[in-house]
Design a protein around this motif. Structure first.
Motif, short mmCIF file in Angstrom:
data_model
loop_
_atom_site.label_atom_id
_atom_site.label_comp_id
_atom_site.label_asym_id
_atom_site.label_seq_id
_atom_site.Cartn_x
_atom_site.Cartn_y
_atom_site.Cartn_z
N GLY A 86 15.26 69.79 19.99
CA GLY A 86 15.00 69.77 18.51
C GLY A 86 15.84 68.86 17.72
O GLY A 86 17.19 69.07 17.86
N GLU A 87 15.28 68.04 16.75
CA GLU A 87 16.13 67.03 16.29
C GLU A 87 17.02 67.53 15.32
O GLU A 87 18.01 67.02 14.83
CB GLU A 87 15.31 65.96 15.57
CG GLU A 87 16.07 64.66 14.92
CD GLU A 87 15.30 63.52 14.53
OE1 GLU A 87 14.47 63.13 15.17
OE2 GLU A 87 15.38 63.21 13.67
N TYR A 88 16.51 68.70 14.70
CA TYR A 88 17.37 69.14 13.39
C TYR A 88 18.52 70.39 14.34
O TYR A 88 19.33 70.55 13.29
CB TYR A 88 16.53 70.08 12.43
CG TYR A 88 15.46 69.26 11.91
CD1 TYR A 88 15.64 67.81 11.54
CD2 TYR A 88 14.36 69.81 11.98
CE1 TYR A 88 14.84 67.34 11.03
CE2 TYR A 88 13.16 69.20 10.94
CZ TYR A 88 13.63 67.76 10.63
OH TYR A 88 12.55 66.81 9.95
N HIS A 89 18.19 70.62 15.48
CA HIS A 89 19.51 71.53 16.06
C HIS A 89 19.64 71.06 17.47
O HIS A 89 19.24 71.82 18.38
CB HIS A 89 18.90 73.05 16.09
CG HIS A 89 18.43 73.30 14.74
ND1 HIS A 89 17.22 73.31 13.90
CD2 HIS A 89 19.37 73.85 13.56
CE1 HIS A 89 17.29 73.76 13.00
NE2 HIS A 89 18.47 74.16 12.60
N PRO A 90 20.05 69.64 17.69
CA PRO A 90 20.19 69.28 19.04
C PRO A 90 21.08 70.01 19.95
O PRO A 90 20.99 69.60 21.19
CB PRO A 90 20.50 67.65 18.78
CG PRO A 90 21.29 67.76 17.52
CD PRO A 90 20.53 69.02 16.51
N ASN A 91 21.96 70.51 19.24
CA ASN A 91 22.94 71.24 20.23
C ASN A 91 22.65 72.56 20.86
O ASN A 91 22.97 73.16 21.80
CB ASN A 91 24.34 71.63 19.51
CG ASN A 91 24.86 70.14 18.93
OD1 ASN A 91 24.94 69.30 19.94
ND2 ASN A 91 25.63 70.09 18.02
N THR A 92 21.46 73.36 20.32
CA THR A 92 20.94 74.48 20.78
C THR A 92 19.53 74.18 21.19
O THR A 92 19.22 74.91 22.25
CB THR A 92 20.93 75.48 19.73
OG1 THR A 92 20.34 74.99 18.58
CG2 THR A 92 22.75 75.93 19.39
#
Length: 109
Positions: A86-92
């Motif tokens: 997910g580009e908006y939440h790349p860490n999770t």
């Protein structure tokens, strides 16, 4: 709760898999699909914010708006492991599409 759903109505039907986005995570985080077969992946975003599905491995990009759904088609692909995030939440928001060879395909469904 929506998880892995694979439907196959006949040999020529397109399999469909549903992935839920919740709390900026993908459920399930990994899916298995058959080698050399086109598959529809539907993302259901249960979060109150949009998510952009990105995959350099699959050459796909798709925005899934908050509390909505959207689909992409992948394949036919060679056996292997393909990453998406997910580009908006790349860490999770990290997921994988595992393309299973024809011999291993017996266990996919």
């Amino acid at each position: 709760m929506i998880g892995f759903v694979a439907l196959s109505f006949n040999a020529f039907a397109i399999d469909e898999i549903t992935i839920t986005i919740r709390n900026h995570l993908f459920y399930p985080p990994e899916i298995d699909i058959p080698q050399h077969k086109k598959v529809k992946i539907t993302f259901i975003n249960q979060d109150d914010t949009p998510e952009e599905i990105d995959s350099f491995d699959l050459n796909r990009e798709k925005v899934v708006f908050a509390n909505s759904r959207s689909s992409i088609y992948v394949g036919p692909l060679d056996a292997g492991r393909y990453r998406y995030f997910g580009e908006y939440h790349p860490n999770t928001a990290i997921g994988f599409v595992n393309v299973v060879s024809t011999e291993e395909n017996q266990d996919v469904k």
